[in-house]
Write a protein that holds these residues in place. Structure first.
Motif, PDB file in Angstrom:
ATOM      1  N   PHE A 196      35.697 -47.331  -9.886  1.00 22.46           N
ATOM      2  CA  PHE A 196      35.168 -45.998 -10.226  1.00 22.46           C
ATOM      3  C   PHE A 196      34.807 -45.959 -11.701  1.00 22.46           C
ATOM      4  CE2 PHE A 196      36.192 -41.994 -12.394  1.00 22.46           C
ATOM      5  CZ  PHE A 196      35.254 -41.151 -11.805  1.00 22.46           C
ATOM      6  N   ALA A 197      33.660 -45.380 -11.989  1.00 23.71           N
ATOM      7  CA  ALA A 197      33.255 -45.060 -13.358  1.00 23.71           C
ATOM      8  C   ALA A 197      32.496 -43.743 -13.298  1.00 23.71           C
ATOM      9  CB  ALA A 197      32.389 -46.168 -13.958  1.00 23.71           C
ATOM     10  N   PRO A 198      32.734 -42.822 -14.234  1.00 23.19           N
ATOM     11  CA  PRO A 198      32.134 -41.484 -14.143  1.00 23.19           C
ATOM     12  C   PRO A 198      30.623 -41.494 -13.973  1.00 23.19           C
ATOM     13  CG  PRO A 198      33.838 -41.503 -15.813  1.00 23.19           C
ATOM     14  CD  PRO A 198      33.668 -42.930 -15.378  1.00 23.19           C
ATOM     15  N   ASN A 199      29.924 -42.461 -14.578  1.00 20.66           N
ATOM     16  CA  ASN A 199      28.462 -42.466 -14.496  1.00 20.66           C
ATOM     17  C   ASN A 199      27.915 -43.409 -13.440  1.00 20.66           C
ATOM     18  OD1 ASN A 199      27.340 -40.474 -16.124  1.00 20.66           O
ATOM     19  ND2 ASN A 199      27.812 -41.623 -17.988  1.00 20.66           N
ATOM     20  N   ASN A 200      28.789 -44.049 -12.690  1.00 17.75           N
ATOM     21  CA  ASN A 200      28.309 -44.805 -11.529  1.00 17.75           C
ATOM     22  C   ASN A 200      27.821 -43.843 -10.463  1.00 17.75           C
ATOM     23  OD1 ASN A 200      28.889 -47.295 -12.639  1.00 17.75           O
ATOM     24  ND2 ASN A 200      30.563 -47.792 -11.214  1.00 17.75           N
ATOM     25  N   ASN A 201      26.806 -44.253  -9.716  1.00 15.33           N
ATOM     26  CA  ASN A 201      26.338 -43.432  -8.597  1.00 15.33           C
ATOM     27  C   ASN A 201      27.112 -43.711  -7.313  1.00 15.33           C
ATOM     28  OD1 ASN A 201      23.052 -43.986  -9.883  1.00 15.33           O
ATOM     29  ND2 ASN A 201      24.258 -42.131 -10.145  1.00 15.33           N
ATOM     30  N   PHE A 202      27.743 -44.885  -7.243  1.00 11.90           N
ATOM     31  CA  PHE A 202      28.499 -45.270  -6.050  1.00 11.90           C
ATOM     32  C   PHE A 202      29.925 -45.669  -6.418  1.00 11.90           C
ATOM     33  CE2 PHE A 202      24.039 -46.697  -4.990  1.00 11.90           C
ATOM     34  CZ  PHE A 202      23.760 -45.672  -4.110  1.00 11.90           C
ATOM     35  N   TYR A 203      30.758 -45.814  -5.392  1.00 11.21           N
ATOM     36  CA  TYR A 203      32.104 -46.352  -5.536  1.00 11.21           C
ATOM     37  C   TYR A 203      32.092 -47.793  -5.012  1.00 11.21           C
ATOM     38  CZ  TYR A 203      33.499 -41.405  -5.850  1.00 11.21           C
ATOM     39  OH  TYR A 203      33.638 -40.084  -6.204  1.00 11.21           O
ATOM     40  N   TYR A 204      32.862 -48.678  -5.663  1.00  4.21           N
ATOM     41  CA  TYR A 204      32.794 -50.103  -5.328  1.00  4.21           C
ATOM     42  C   TYR A 204      34.161 -50.671  -4.957  1.00  4.21           C
ATOM     43  CZ  TYR A 204      28.113 -49.808  -7.225  1.00  4.21           C
ATOM     44  OH  TYR A 204      26.814 -49.450  -7.445  1.00  4.21           O
TER      45      TYR A 204
ATOM     46  N   PRO B  45      27.944 -36.034 -15.163  1.00  2.00           N
ATOM     47  CA  PRO B  45      27.739 -37.351 -14.537  1.00  2.00           C
ATOM     48  C   PRO B  45      26.270 -37.613 -14.208  1.00  2.00           C
ATOM     49  CG  PRO B  45      29.599 -36.216 -13.531  1.00  2.00           C
ATOM     50  CD  PRO B  45      28.907 -35.202 -14.393  1.00  2.00           C
ATOM     51  N   ASP B  46      25.916 -38.883 -14.212  1.00  2.00           N
ATOM     52  CA  ASP B  46      24.535 -39.278 -13.942  1.00  2.00           C
ATOM     53  C   ASP B  46      24.071 -38.818 -12.563  1.00  2.00           C
ATOM     54  OD1 ASP B  46      22.143 -41.026 -14.707  1.00  2.00           O
ATOM     55  OD2 ASP B  46      22.738 -41.904 -12.784  1.00  2.00           O
ATOM     56  N   THR B  47      24.960 -38.866 -11.557  1.00  2.00           N
ATOM     57  CA  THR B  47      24.569 -38.446 -10.205  1.00  2.00           C
ATOM     58  C   THR B  47      24.128 -36.991 -10.201  1.00  2.00           C
ATOM     59  OG1 THR B  47      26.115 -40.039  -9.232  1.00  2.00           O
ATOM     60  CG2 THR B  47      25.343 -38.265  -7.802  1.00  2.00           C
TER      61      THR B  47
END
Length: 574
Positions: A164-172, A237-239
């Motif tokens: 998880f990262a706040p500016n990621n669009n997805f979870y990995y 957040p970017d999303t």
């Protein structure tokens, strides 16, 4: 929404609506089964739909989504069978937020222009347009080739080494691969994804099951769902900014509202941020699909206009129709949301639910009609109708991925006989409908078009009569339901019968109703039966129950007009 008439939304899946093929085969391809087009929803079709009493059309499955169908000449490959539900694919596995489904276009290269023509045609008919905004998840193979150059693709800048990262669009699931296998005979290799991403229903597993939303990946709105649940909303957040741009893109094309798929799985803080920004550009309606009553008031505070009333109203009314609970439970249902009931969207059918006439629900369309009367007239809030509901569509086809489950497929190329018979080759005259279908549609037209224009229904106050009829030996509160609506000089007595046989009932109207609604006791009034148009002089009095005969699987809507003899009442009454 329109304050002069009740808001009634009509849901259409264009892929099914315009398909005239009477010989579809199970799991058929586009070439075999065909599909409806934007152009099939003609001005004539829209005019006839409007005559049903409809104010808004919710076009389902507009935005480009995962599909096994390829359009190689236009640079669109088909998706792997392991990550598509059905051949046509789910409208809720979005593949490009900035494009429309090429299946629906007569000329694929002008598909967006064809949809914009449909919007213009719909507006010209006097109807408003609603489309889906799928905010929680996207197709596993999401990539937008139609987006503006100023907008980045989802996931392109993600740090894929972090869960998880706040500016990621997805979870990995960093450093791990997700592999899915299809049962399709022509696919002997699996779908591989590295690094694996979380599945749309909050499934953080390398092995999503068939009951998971395996065809989608979950979007990250700044909530650490994979960890401690902490929220990271500042900076934005970017999303969030990407979703705002998508909403503005569709609003600029003339869309009047968004039905927000699984809105309750997206943090309410996002909706509080995004909806005012969209409305600053265009005044659009937002409807939330949300199933947790504990969240209802939070999401209305997040600027939604309406919420799905599924776990309350729909589930209760379904049990009443099927005889599994008493009609008096309808009162307990609306009381739970009494403070927000004007914001609850009522429905008896949609693409997720089984058809009323199916073997899995009521078994006949007539059995659901008293429920429709209640849904349409109980309060001032909006109502939704699913295309074919007014024709008694049974949903009993075995289309393919959907199976014979009482639902109308959203995953397969298919055609509905009831819709074909109503559209009649583009004439939209219903000439091929059976007598039963014609009678049901006429009753729906009368209810949704004429009765739902009555001021007492559109903006009148409400008074429930069930509490005083609980021990009434001449009124069965298990199978009958009664209430009053009132506006200015008119009082409406509404009573419905969930039994197949005709019943004569005596409805007690208490002194409180006369006092709070300022109804003159035992004073002659002009009574109109709103279903038959019959008129006569009649009276209402608290001293004597009102006797009337209720047809089987139907009801009476009796309007009493007194003239200018009592003042208007402000607000709703319990």
């Amino acid at each position: 929404m329109n304050s002069d008439r009740k808001t009634i939304i009509y849901q259409i899946l264009p892929r099914l609506f315009g398909n005239r093929n009477p010989a579809c085969r199970k799991n058929g391809t586009l070439a075999e089964n065909g599909t409806g087009k934007f152009a099939d929803i003609t001005f004539r079709a829209l005019s006839e739909i409007r005559q049903l009493g409809i104010t808004h059309i919710w076009y389902t499955g507009i935005i480009e989504h995962a599909t096994q169908t390829a359009y190689a000449a236009f640079g669109m490959a088909g998706d792997h069978a392991a990550v598509v539900k059905g051949i046509a694919g789910s409208p809720y596995a979005i593949r490009d937020y900035y494009d429309v489904d090429p299946d629906l276009a007569e000329n694929v290269s002008s598909r967006m222009a064809e949809f914009e023509d449909l919007i213009e045609r719909t507006h010209r008919t006097g109807l408003k347009v609603i489309i889906d905004f799928v905010a929680n998840h996207v197709a596993r193979r999401y990539y937008s080739d139609a987006k503006p150059v100023t907008v980045g693709n989802l996931g392109r800048q993600d740090d894929t080494f972090r869960r998880f990262a706040p500016n990621n669009n997805f979870y990995y699931l960093p450093g791990q691969a997700l592999t899915l296998h299809s049962s399709a005979e022509d696919r002997d290799f699996g779908y591989s994804e590295f690094p694996a991403r979380a599945t749309g229903n909050d499934c953080f597993s390398l092995y999503p099951s068939g009951s998971d939303w395996y065809d989608t990946v979950k979007l990250n709105y700044g909530v650490d769902c994979a960890g401690d649940g902490s929220c990271h909303f500042n900076p934005v957040p970017d999303t969030w900014t990407k979703m705002l741009d998508i909403l503005l893109f569709w609003a600029a094309r003339g869309v009047d509202g968004f039905r927000c798929d699984m809105a309750g799985m997206v943090p309410v803080e996002f909706w509080r941020w995004v909806i005012p920004r969209v409305r600053a550009v265009r005044d659009v309606c937002f409807i939330a699909e949300i199933y947790d009553p504990e969240q209802y008031r939070d999401y209305l505070g997040g600027h939604f206009d309406y919420l799905y009333d599924k776990v309350g109203f729909y589930d209760t009314l379904r049990r009443v129709i099927c005889g599994k609970t008493g009609a008096a439970d309808i009162t307990r249902c609306w009381q739970r949301v009494e403070d927000i009931r004007d914001h609850m969207l009522y429905f008896l059918e949609n693409h997720d639910e089984q058809r009323i006439a199916s073997d899995f629900f009521a078994g006949s369309p007539e059995a659901g009609f008293p429920g429709l009367i209640v849904a349409a007239t109980l309060h001032v809030n909006p109502l939704m109708i699913y295309s074919g509901q007014e024709l008694g569509e049974r949903g009993m086809d075995e289309e393919g991925y959907s199976g014979r489950d009482g639902r109308t497929t959203i995953f397969d190329y298919w055609s509905l006989e009831s819709i074909r018979n109503w559209t009649n080759g583009g004439r939209f005259d219903g000439a091929l409908l059976t007598g039963a279908q014609q009678r049901l549609r006429r009753a729906c037209v009368r209810l949704l078009n004429d009765i739902c224009r009555e001021p007492a229904i559109v903006k009148g106050v409400f008074f429930d009569l069930m509490y005083v009829n609980r021990d009434n030996p001449y009124f069965n509160d298990h199978r009958q339901y009664a209430f009053l609506r009132k506006h200015e000089q008119e009082v409406m007595l509404i009573a419905v019968n969930f039994e197949p046989a005709e019943r004569t009932v005596c409805v007690v109207i208490p002194p409180d109703a006369f006092r709070l609604l300022h109804i003159p006791d035992n004073r002659p009034a002009m009574r109109t039966d709103l279903f038959t148009g019959e008129q006569s002089l009649s009276t209402l009095t608290w001293a004597c129950p009102y006797e009337t005969t209720l047809p089987g699987y139907s009801g009476k809507l009796l309007k009493f007009r007194y003239g200018n003899i009592f003042p208007p009442v402000e607000g709703e009454l319990p």
